[in-house]
Write a protein that holds these residues in place. Structure first.
Motif, mmCIF file in Angstrom:
data_model
loop_
_atom_site.group_PDB
_atom_site.id
_atom_site.type_symbol
_atom_site.label_atom_id
_atom_site.label_comp_id
_atom_site.label_asym_id
_atom_site.label_seq_id
_atom_site.Cartn_x
_atom_site.Cartn_y
_atom_site.Cartn_z
ATOM 1 N N LEU A 1 43.735 48.828 35.261
ATOM 2 C CA LEU A 1 44.638 48.114 34.355
ATOM 3 C C LEU A 1 46.040 48.040 34.938
ATOM 4 O O LEU A 1 46.702 47.004 34.901
ATOM 5 C CB LEU A 1 44.687 48.823 32.993
ATOM 6 N N ALA A 2 46.491 49.157 35.487
ATOM 7 C CA ALA A 2 47.849 49.191 36.032
ATOM 8 C C ALA A 2 47.980 48.245 37.226
ATOM 9 O O ALA A 2 48.939 47.468 37.313
ATOM 10 C CB ALA A 2 48.211 50.622 36.443
ATOM 11 N N SER B 1 48.957 56.468 31.008
ATOM 12 C CA SER B 1 49.161 55.492 32.066
ATOM 13 C C SER B 1 50.325 54.585 31.698
ATOM 14 O O SER B 1 50.446 54.161 30.553
ATOM 15 C CB SER B 1 47.894 54.652 32.271
ATOM 16 N N GLU C 1 42.190 53.302 34.054
ATOM 17 C CA GLU C 1 43.633 53.203 33.850
ATOM 18 C C GLU C 1 44.321 52.608 35.085
ATOM 19 O O GLU C 1 45.282 51.858 34.977
ATOM 20 C CB GLU C 1 44.238 54.588 33.552
ATOM 21 N N LEU D 1 49.888 40.879 38.029
ATOM 22 C CA LEU D 1 50.197 39.745 37.146
ATOM 23 C C LEU D 1 51.702 39.522 37.048
ATOM 24 O O LEU D 1 52.181 38.387 37.109
ATOM 25 C CB LEU D 1 49.616 40.040 35.761
ATOM 26 N N GLY E 1 54.847 37.187 34.121
ATOM 27 C CA GLY E 1 53.467 36.800 34.395
ATOM 28 C C GLY E 1 52.592 36.844 33.163
ATOM 29 O O GLY E 1 51.370 36.933 33.292
ATOM 30 N N ASN F 1 48.029 44.672 36.025
ATOM 31 C CA ASN F 1 49.265 44.332 35.319
ATOM 32 C C ASN F 1 50.434 44.141 36.281
ATOM 33 O O ASN F 1 51.235 43.224 36.126
ATOM 34 C CB ASN F 1 49.605 45.417 34.289
ATOM 35 N N VAL F 2 50.515 45.008 37.278
ATOM 36 C CA VAL F 2 51.571 44.860 38.267
ATOM 37 C C VAL F 2 51.366 43.551 39.035
ATOM 38 O O VAL F 2 52.306 42.775 39.253
ATOM 39 C CB VAL F 2 51.600 46.067 39.230
ATOM 40 N N ALA G 1 50.431 43.920 30.096
ATOM 41 C CA ALA G 1 51.643 44.354 30.811
ATOM 42 C C ALA G 1 52.679 44.972 29.880
ATOM 43 O O ALA G 1 53.459 45.822 30.290
ATOM 44 C CB ALA G 1 52.252 43.168 31.556
ATOM 45 N N PHE H 1 50.737 51.671 32.372
ATOM 46 C CA PHE H 1 50.292 50.313 32.087
ATOM 47 C C PHE H 1 49.032 50.353 31.240
ATOM 48 O O PHE H 1 48.061 50.999 31.613
ATOM 49 C CB PHE H 1 50.035 49.535 33.379
ATOM 50 N N GLY H 2 49.061 49.698 30.087
ATOM 51 C CA GLY H 2 47.911 49.681 29.192
ATOM 52 C C GLY H 2 47.122 48.397 29.315
ATOM 53 O O GLY H 2 47.044 47.795 30.384
#
Ligand SMILES: [Zn+2]
Lengths: 252, 174
Positions: free
Chosen positions: A38-39, B148, A35, A45, B67, A42-43, B154, B150-151
């Motif tokens: 992924l976080a 979470s 998890e 990105l 992004g 993503n941040v 995004a 964020f999966g």
């Protein structure tokens, strides 16, 4: 008249997002849990996407034929205008998340001010980024609380992370003369408000888990806004820029 | 500009015909998001404007996240679908302002997300950053917990249903 100052300001925003995003990518494949992986990605990105929006604008203003990719991949360390904070190594998870939190609190305050910028292009990029950064700030603040108020070891690590990063926070609460002028012209975020909001956000999270707040950081001899960086940025750029520099204009 | 360039760069320019725009909207309703292939670009609300300029279709597209790696793919898919439907060289304009919001996802889009196993955004974008009540897309229970923020992409957060114990993606408010 403001053009050079504006370009420098866009580089401060774009380079900081890009370098922070690149640092986050270093966790790819070795984050402590799926998890978290992924976080972090993503941040990262989000930040790289935002960096592209800022650098696109900077490149257009420069008007010398270079695009955002050229700015990202073909500038040397001394031409980068990012905050010193974001170029610092990731360290353990406490350092990573405290660094993220200090940056997010600044970033959020900056974007909030910039959403009302008199420059429509800046206001548009900022309004979009602000939505994303709201989630970043919430997450990093929660991690500071979780580690700071968690087990004996997690708290010890968070306490050790504070002095590692604190001296670099001076840059989050000061502004150059040209930034102050841009703010007076209604283009940049008001530096006084950014500093106040940054302090308020940090104080609130620290107080919630009884982390000691150090005295305000004093002037530091390096200055990311002037391209005077710690030794860590050169190494980060060496990795990030290797491929486009070794194989110019490569496509795949 | 050399002779011939104008012609080469303006392939297929023609006047707008009755039904063109309606047909284009219908084509776009079949262009799916590459990462959530049950919702179309119309369901997501990212096509902001469609008209006819200088002999070609002209579209305004707003990216979801700054992004989002799917942005270029989506634009390519839109272009390809329109060209296959007979619209030569459609012009795509990317516009950031106003910023895309999950409020723009259509009711049909929300229902399709739910049927696909992704909980649609709970309430309005003003809830961004807050902790809304999210219902499980499998059993509709509101007894769920955030795993979470964020999966897998995004735009999603990861939740778990305490009633049926299934983990699920939640399309968070933006
Ligand atoms: Zn359930």
């Amino acid at each position: 008249m403001h053009k050079q100052a504006l370009i420098q300001y866009l580089l401060l925003l774009g380079d900081s997002a890009l370098v922070q995003g690149q640092r986050l990518c270093e966790w790819c494949g070795k984050a402590p849990a799926l998890e978290e992986e992924l976080a972090l990605m993503n941040v990262g990105l989000d930040l790289v996407g935002q960096a592209r929006n800022w650098l696109d604008y900077a490149a257009e203003l420069q008007g010398d034929g270079h695009d955002a990719d050229a700015l990202a991949f073909r500038r040397d360390e001394r031409a980068y205008r990012n905050l010193l904070l974001v170029e610092q190594p990731n360290g353990d998870y406490a350092v990573t998340m405290l660094k993220q939190f200090f940056y997010d609190a600044w970033h959020h305050a900056m974007l909030d001010g910039l959403s009302a910028s008199g420059d429509e292009r800046i206001a548009g990029i900022a309004a979009k980024a602000l939505k994303e950064v709201t989630y970043h700030l919430r997450r990093s603040g929660e991690w500071v609380q979780r580690l700071g108020g968690g087990t004996e070891e997690s708290r010890r690590r968070m306490l050790e992370a504070i002095p590692v990063l604190w001296r670099f926070t001076v840059e989050l609460t000061v502004a150059s003369d040209s930034e102050v002028q841009l703010a007076q012209a209604g283009i940049a975020a008001d530096p006084t408000q950014v500093a106040q909001r940054w302090h308020a956000a940090v104080e609130a999270i620290f107080a919630s888990v009884e982390l000691p707040l150090p005295k305000a950081a004093s002037h530091f001899y390096l200055d990311g806004r002037k391209g005077l960086h710690t030794e860590h940025l050169g190494l980060l750029l060496a990795e990030m820029q290797f491929l486009p520099r070794a194989y110019p204009d490569a496509t795949w | 500009m050399r002779p011939g360039e104008l012609i080469a760069g303006d392939r297929g320019a023609r006047a707008l015909r009755d039904g063109d725009l309606a047909q284009a909207w219908a084509v776009l309703a079949e262009v799916m998001d590459p990462e959530v292939p049950v919702v179309s670009v119309i369901d997501l609300g990212i096509v902001r404007d469609l008209d006819w300029r200088a002999g070609h279709l002209h579209l305004v597209v707003t990216p979801t996240y700054s992004g989002c790696p799917a942005t270029e793919v989506i634009e390519g898919d839109i272009r390809q679908a329109l060209e296959q439907a007979g619209f030569a060289e459609p012009a795509l304009e990317r516009r950031l302002t106003p910023a895309w919001s999950t409020d723009w996802i259509s009711d049909q889009g929300r229902e399709r997300l739910r049927a696909y196993g992704i909980a649609p955004p709970a309430g309005s974008a003003s809830l961004r950053g807050a902790s809304p009540t999210v219902c499980c897309p499998q059993c509709a229970s509101s007894d769920t917990e955030l795993l979470s923020q964020f999966g897998s992409t995004a735009c999603k957060a990861l939740y778990r249903c305490r009633a049926c114990l299934e983990p699920f993606d939640y399309f968070k408010c933006l």
